[in-house]
Design a protein around this motif. Structure first.
Motif, mmCIF file in Angstrom:
data_model
loop_
_atom_site.group_PDB
_atom_site.id
_atom_site.type_symbol
_atom_site.label_atom_id
_atom_site.label_comp_id
_atom_site.label_asym_id
_atom_site.label_seq_id
_atom_site.Cartn_x
_atom_site.Cartn_y
_atom_site.Cartn_z
ATOM 1 N N LEU A 31 0.829 -1.206 0.000
ATOM 2 C CA LEU A 31 0.000 0.000 0.000
ATOM 3 C C LEU A 31 0.862 1.254 0.000
ATOM 4 O O LEU A 31 0.532 2.247 -0.661
ATOM 5 C CB LEU A 31 -0.928 0.002 1.213
ATOM 6 C CG LEU A 31 -1.882 1.193 1.321
ATOM 7 C CD1 LEU A 31 -2.831 1.237 0.123
ATOM 8 C CD2 LEU A 31 -2.677 1.141 2.623
ATOM 9 N N ASN A 32 1.968 1.212 0.713
ATOM 10 C CA ASN A 32 2.862 2.374 0.731
ATOM 11 C C ASN A 32 3.453 2.618 -0.650
ATOM 12 O O ASN A 32 3.660 3.771 -1.056
ATOM 13 C CB ASN A 32 3.987 2.163 1.750
ATOM 14 C CG ASN A 32 4.749 3.437 2.032
ATOM 15 O OD1 ASN A 32 4.161 4.487 2.289
ATOM 16 N ND2 ASN A 32 6.071 3.353 1.966
ATOM 17 N N ARG A 68 0.744 4.257 -2.638
ATOM 18 C CA ARG A 68 0.626 5.650 -2.180
ATOM 19 C C ARG A 68 1.730 6.515 -2.781
ATOM 20 O O ARG A 68 1.477 7.624 -3.262
ATOM 21 C CB ARG A 68 0.700 5.673 -0.654
ATOM 22 C CG ARG A 68 0.654 7.062 -0.034
ATOM 23 C CD ARG A 68 0.829 6.944 1.474
ATOM 24 N NE ARG A 68 0.881 8.231 2.124
ATOM 25 C CZ ARG A 68 1.132 8.404 3.424
ATOM 26 N NH1 ARG A 68 1.332 7.350 4.201
ATOM 27 N NH2 ARG A 68 1.181 9.619 3.943
ATOM 28 N N THR A 69 2.960 5.999 -2.771
ATOM 29 C CA THR A 69 4.082 6.735 -3.354
ATOM 30 C C THR A 69 3.856 6.982 -4.840
ATOM 31 O O THR A 69 4.080 8.088 -5.347
ATOM 32 C CB THR A 69 5.396 5.951 -3.154
ATOM 33 O OG1 THR A 69 5.637 5.776 -1.754
ATOM 34 C CG2 THR A 69 6.574 6.684 -3.783
ATOM 35 N N PHE A 90 -5.195 7.632 1.268
ATOM 36 C CA PHE A 90 -4.396 6.425 1.489
ATOM 37 C C PHE A 90 -4.094 6.217 2.967
ATOM 38 O O PHE A 90 -3.978 5.077 3.423
ATOM 39 C CB PHE A 90 -3.102 6.487 0.675
ATOM 40 C CG PHE A 90 -3.295 6.024 -0.742
ATOM 41 C CD1 PHE A 90 -3.275 4.687 -1.067
ATOM 42 C CD2 PHE A 90 -3.530 6.941 -1.751
ATOM 43 C CE1 PHE A 90 -3.484 4.255 -2.363
ATOM 44 C CE2 PHE A 90 -3.732 6.526 -3.058
ATOM 45 C CZ PHE A 90 -3.707 5.179 -3.362
ATOM 46 N N ILE A 91 -3.977 7.308 3.719
ATOM 47 C CA ILE A 91 -3.811 7.174 5.171
ATOM 48 C C ILE A 91 -5.051 6.516 5.769
ATOM 49 O O ILE A 91 -4.956 5.627 6.634
ATOM 50 C CB ILE A 91 -3.563 8.555 5.819
ATOM 51 C CG1 ILE A 91 -2.182 9.081 5.410
ATOM 52 C CG2 ILE A 91 -3.660 8.464 7.339
ATOM 53 C CD1 ILE A 91 -1.908 10.503 5.868
ATOM 54 N N ASP A 146 -3.393 11.732 -0.587
ATOM 55 C CA ASP A 146 -2.536 11.225 0.479
ATOM 56 C C ASP A 146 -3.373 10.902 1.718
ATOM 57 O O ASP A 146 -3.183 9.857 2.354
ATOM 58 C CB ASP A 146 -1.457 12.247 0.812
ATOM 59 C CG ASP A 146 -0.311 11.640 1.610
ATOM 60 O OD1 ASP A 146 0.081 10.493 1.314
ATOM 61 O OD2 ASP A 146 0.189 12.300 2.540
ATOM 62 N N THR A 163 1.030 7.116 -6.403
ATOM 63 C CA THR A 163 -0.081 8.054 -6.584
ATOM 64 C C THR A 163 0.378 9.496 -6.461
ATOM 65 O O THR A 163 0.062 10.343 -7.317
ATOM 66 C CB THR A 163 -1.185 7.773 -5.549
ATOM 67 O OG1 THR A 163 -1.657 6.432 -5.706
ATOM 68 C CG2 THR A 163 -2.345 8.744 -5.724
ATOM 69 N N ILE A 164 1.110 9.812 -5.400
ATOM 70 C CA ILE A 164 1.575 11.187 -5.197
ATOM 71 C C ILE A 164 2.507 11.603 -6.326
ATOM 72 O O ILE A 164 2.463 12.756 -6.798
ATOM 73 C CB ILE A 164 2.283 11.306 -3.832
ATOM 74 C CG1 ILE A 164 1.333 10.906 -2.699
ATOM 75 C CG2 ILE A 164 2.783 12.734 -3.627
ATOM 76 C CD1 ILE A 164 0.011 11.621 -2.705
#
Length: 215
Positions: free
Chosen positions: A138-139, A142-143, A201-202, A198, A145-146
Motif C-alpha cells: 500500500l505504501n 501511495r508513493t 491512502f492514510i 494522500d 499516486t503522489i
C-alpha cells in the motif's frame, strides 16, 4: 485581479479540472498496481527475472516526462489515452519494488506454518503472504499516486485532461491578463489534489489495519 479572486470566480471550472485530475491519476495507479503486483507474483520463483524487471521499470523513470508523453503520440495520438499510458509506465516501479520487498519481508516461519496446515502455494500467497505484505504494498501504491499527481499535469502537452491545462495555458499567456493567476491556480490545485489523495491512502491504511491486514 488577485489570485484568490480568480480562484473564487472560476471555482466551478477548477473543481471540474480537479475531478478530471483525480480520475486520471486513480485510473493510472490502478493499472500500475495490476501490472506491478502481477509481475511480482509471476516472478516469485524467478529472482533473476524479477531483478531484471525492477531494473527495467526503474530505468523507465529516468525518461523525461515530456519525452515519454511525446513518444506516445505516434501510437495513441492526443488526449486521455497517451496520458494514462505514460502515467501507468511511471507508476509501475514503486509498486513492483514495494510488492517484492513486502513479500520478501514476510517471516518464513509463518509461511512454513501455513504449509504445515496443508495450504497450497496459491492459498498461502492469498491468505498469508499478501495480507502480511499489504502495508508495504500500500505504501508503494501511495508513493506512486503522489508521484503521478504531479506528472499528470505534464499530460497537458498531449492535450490530456486535468489541472495541467491551467498551468500550461497560463504559462503560454504569461504577461497577459490573469495569466499568472491561471497558472498558479493550477499549481495550487495539483498540491491540494496530492493532499487529498494522500489523506485517502492514510485512511485506507487505518481501515485495513483495523481489519487485520497489517504486520
Amino acid at each position: 485581479m488577485s489570485l484568490l479572486s480568480y480562484m473564487a470566480d472560476n471555482s466551478g471550472h477548477l473543481l471540474f479540472l480537479a475531478e478530471q485530475h483525480i480520475e486520471l491519476v486513480l485510473i493510472s495507479v490502478a493499472l500500475s498496481a495490476v501490472i506491478g503486483i502481477g509481475l511480482a507474483l509471476l516472478t516469485q520463483s524467478a529472482p533473476g527475472l524479477r531483478h531484471a524487471l525492477l531494473s527495467l521499470t526503474g530505468s523507465l523513470l529516468t525518461i523525461p516526462s515530456f519525452a515519454l508523453f511525446a513518444l506516445m503520440i505516434p501510437v495513441m495520438g492526443l488526449g486521455v489515452a497517451p496520458t494514462i499510458a505514460a502515467l501507468t509506465v511511471y507508476g509501475v516501479f514503486p509498486i513492483l519494488r514495494n510488492t517484492v520487498t513486502g513479500i520478501e519481508e514476510v517471516d518464513p516461519a509463518v509461511v512454513e506454518a501455513a504449509r504445515g496446515l496443508g495450504m497450497g502455494p496459491g492459498r498461502r500467497m492469498r491468505t498469508v503472504v499478501l495480507p502480511l505484505a499489504w502495508p508495504v504494498i500500500l505504501n508503494g501504491i501511495r508513493t506512486a499516486t503522489i508521484m503521478l499527481v504531479a506528472t499528470a499535469a505534464i499530460g497537458a502537452v498531449v492535450r490530456g485532461p486535468g489541472l495541467g491545462q491551467l498551468i500550461f495555458r497560463g504559462l503560454e499567456r504569461i504577461g497577459g491578463a490573469n495569466a499568472l493567476e491561471e497558472a498558479l491556480s493550477g499549481v495550487i490545485g495539483v498540491v491540494l489534489v496530492a493532499l487529498v489523495l494522500d489523506l485517502l491512502f492514510i485512511a485506507i491504511a487505518k481501515i485495513t489495519a483495523l481489519r487485520g491486514l497489517n504486520v
